[in-house]
Design a protein around this motif. Sequence first.
Motif, PDB file in Angstrom:
ATOM      1  N   ASN A   1       1.929  -9.511  15.170  1.00  0.00           N
ATOM      2  CA  ASN A   1       1.703  -9.282  13.679  1.00  0.00           C
ATOM      3  C   ASN A   1       2.491 -10.548  13.032  1.00  0.00           C
ATOM      4  O   ASN A   1       3.678 -11.415  12.940  1.00  0.00           O
TER       5      ASN A   1
ATOM      6  N   GLN B   1      -0.683  -2.758  -3.289  1.00  0.00           N
ATOM      7  CA  GLN B   1      -0.927  -1.466  -2.399  1.00  0.00           C
ATOM      8  C   GLN B   1      -0.682  -0.725  -1.073  1.00  0.00           C
ATOM      9  O   GLN B   1      -0.487  -1.556  -0.334  1.00  0.00           O
TER      10      GLN B   1
ATOM     11  N   VAL C   1      -0.023   1.362   1.692  1.00  0.00           N
ATOM     12  CA  VAL C   1      -1.082   2.210   2.252  1.00  0.00           C
ATOM     13  C   VAL C   1      -0.341   3.553   2.299  1.00  0.00           C
ATOM     14  O   VAL C   1       1.236   3.243   2.795  1.00  0.00           O
TER      15      VAL C   1
ATOM     16  N   ARG D   1       6.038  -3.128  10.906  1.00  0.00           N
ATOM     17  CA  ARG D   1       6.169  -4.347  12.110  1.00  0.00           C
ATOM     18  C   ARG D   1       7.075  -5.074  12.364  1.00  0.00           C
ATOM     19  O   ARG D   1       8.350  -5.502  10.658  1.00  0.00           O
TER      20      ARG D   1
ATOM     21  N   TYR E   1      -9.049   6.029   9.572  1.00  0.00           N
ATOM     22  CA  TYR E   1      -7.658   5.520   9.508  1.00  0.00           C
ATOM     23  C   TYR E   1      -6.231   6.599   9.860  1.00  0.00           C
ATOM     24  O   TYR E   1      -6.530   7.003   9.514  1.00  0.00           O
TER      25      TYR E   1
ATOM     26  N   ASP F   1      -2.143   5.153  11.323  1.00  0.00           N
ATOM     27  CA  ASP F   1      -1.423   4.585  11.102  1.00  0.00           C
ATOM     28  C   ASP F   1      -0.910   4.521  12.032  1.00  0.00           C
ATOM     29  O   ASP F   1      -0.342   5.312  13.530  1.00  0.00           O
TER      30      ASP F   1
HETATM   31  N1  UDP Z   1      -1.604  -2.503   4.555  1.00  0.00           N
HETATM   32  C1  UDP Z   1      -1.052  -1.964   3.319  1.00  0.00           C
HETATM   33  N2  UDP Z   1      -1.641  -2.968   2.601  1.00  0.00           N
HETATM   34  C2  UDP Z   1      -2.461  -3.255   1.766  1.00  0.00           C
HETATM   35  C3  UDP Z   1      -2.138  -4.485   3.294  1.00  0.00           C
HETATM   36  C4  UDP Z   1      -2.345  -3.530   4.492  1.00  0.00           C
HETATM   37  O1  UDP Z   1       0.184  -0.933   2.984  1.00  0.00           O
HETATM   38  O2  UDP Z   1      -3.181  -3.873   0.982  1.00  0.00           O
HETATM   39  C5  UDP Z   1      -0.814  -1.598   5.357  1.00  0.00           C
HETATM   40  C6  UDP Z   1      -1.566  -1.676   6.631  1.00  0.00           C
HETATM   41  O3  UDP Z   1      -1.685  -0.067   6.345  1.00  0.00           O
HETATM   42  C7  UDP Z   1      -0.845  -1.479   7.698  1.00  0.00           C
HETATM   43  C8  UDP Z   1       0.798  -2.624   7.702  1.00  0.00           C
HETATM   44  O4  UDP Z   1       0.489  -3.283   6.341  1.00  0.00           O
HETATM   45  O5  UDP Z   1      -0.447   0.200   7.954  1.00  0.00           O
HETATM   46  C9  UDP Z   1      -0.100  -3.861   8.234  1.00  0.00           C
HETATM   47  O6  UDP Z   1      -1.726  -3.657   8.446  1.00  0.00           O
HETATM   48  P1  UDP Z   1      -2.130  -5.263   8.891  1.00  0.00           P
HETATM   49  O7  UDP Z   1      -3.174  -5.527   8.585  1.00  0.00           O
HETATM   50  O8  UDP Z   1      -1.376  -6.223   8.858  1.00  0.00           O
HETATM   51  O9  UDP Z   1      -2.429  -4.459  10.174  1.00  0.00           O
HETATM   52  P2  UDP Z   1      -1.661  -3.908  11.729  1.00  0.00           P
HETATM   53  O10 UDP Z   1      -0.455  -4.235  11.908  1.00  0.00           O
HETATM   54  O11 UDP Z   1      -2.093  -2.542  10.988  1.00  0.00           O
HETATM   55  O12 UDP Z   1      -2.511  -4.284  12.817  1.00  0.00           O
END
Ligand code: UDP
Length: 349
Positions: free
Chosen positions: A177, A211, A213, A220, A299, A301
């Motif tokens: 990240n 939002q 999710v 992270r 999807y 997570d």
């Molecule tokens: N996420 C969220 N809202 C958003 C965008 C992402 O809750 O508007 C969440 C997503 O479901 C994940 C985390 O944030 O759990 C990190 O998402 P990212 O797209 O940065 O990629 P990842 O770390 O999963 O590769």
Amino acid sequence: MKVLILGVNGFIGSHLVGRILRDTNWEIYGMDLGTHKITDHLGNPRFHFVEGDITISKEWIEYHVKKCDVVLPLVAIATPKTYVTNPLKVFELDFEENLRVVRQCVKYKKRIVFPSTSEVYGMCPDEAFDEHTSPLVTGPVPMDRWIYSTSKQLLDRVIWAYGWQQGLKFTLFRPFNWMGPKLDSLNAAKEGSSRLVTQFVWNLIQGEPLQLVDGGAQRRCFIDVEDAMDGLMAILRNEGGKADGGIFNIGNPGLDHSVREVAEMLRELWKDHPMRSQLGVALSEIVDVSSGEFYGKGYQDVLNRKPSIQRMKDTFGFEPKVGMKEALAKSLDFFLQEFEAMEQVEEES
Ligand code: UDP
């Protein structure tokens, strides 16, 4: 040293160009579809850029693999939204196109520095993920999200095997990240297909809800791109051959936050930001959304994702320095500048 960077206009590529030109006397040969993230460097005589598509310009690539000392194939789709909406495209670009470049590095005996990903660990139960001991845990086939993780994992394994069977000189690095300016374009965020930080910044500028999710408890570890670049540059320098044959997590376990915390921190930064009153935007709410609604089907997570960076520390003395608030504020300010420029173009046209 001559460095070939494919996907040089991406998030990692564009920052890397800046670092190489600033801190070394190396020559860079780069290809990408566009130039918007590297415009500041195009006039530098040590930066040789060609606009092109790696799926088409195959001869240019082969010629430059032969010509250069180290190859960074950074072309890949790395946005979760695309894993579930177009998994085949992810496989074709991230796996197939990159395999060709890997094989050319084997053929011409060139060093490859390959971007693996923290996604390869998937739903690994370890508290902190270790490059040599942690299991790589993905979900069932109908969960398309894992196409990226498994495409990258297989390439990691292929590169590793080319290393010991045919003498390929390689290093794999795994970004956890990374965040900062140029992460994704605001246009991607507009379509809802960008990564977390860019997405939230866009939502804030629009006064739209942030939002979370599936509740936003998933965590992270974030790292500022400048800290991450310190790590990647150490790998590229490869003093004493210390990076050869290695796999390295590049992340900051100290910046371990839930998605909800990120939303709250960004909202707080935006609350008193002078640009907010200038734009007259209402402060966004934080709301819950299901992953099905947000991403569609396929999807799944990752609930925890923390790197062990012991190997980076022991090998290169790697020590990330930038704190979470500072990193978020930098990203916010960069995207605000981009937003202002976007608005200006729209007004002029
Ligand atoms: N996420 C969220 N809202 C958003 C965008 C992402 O809750 O508007 C969440 C997503 O479901 C994940 C985390 O944030 O759990 C990190 O998402 P990212 O797209 O940065 O990629 P990842 O770390 O999963 O590769």
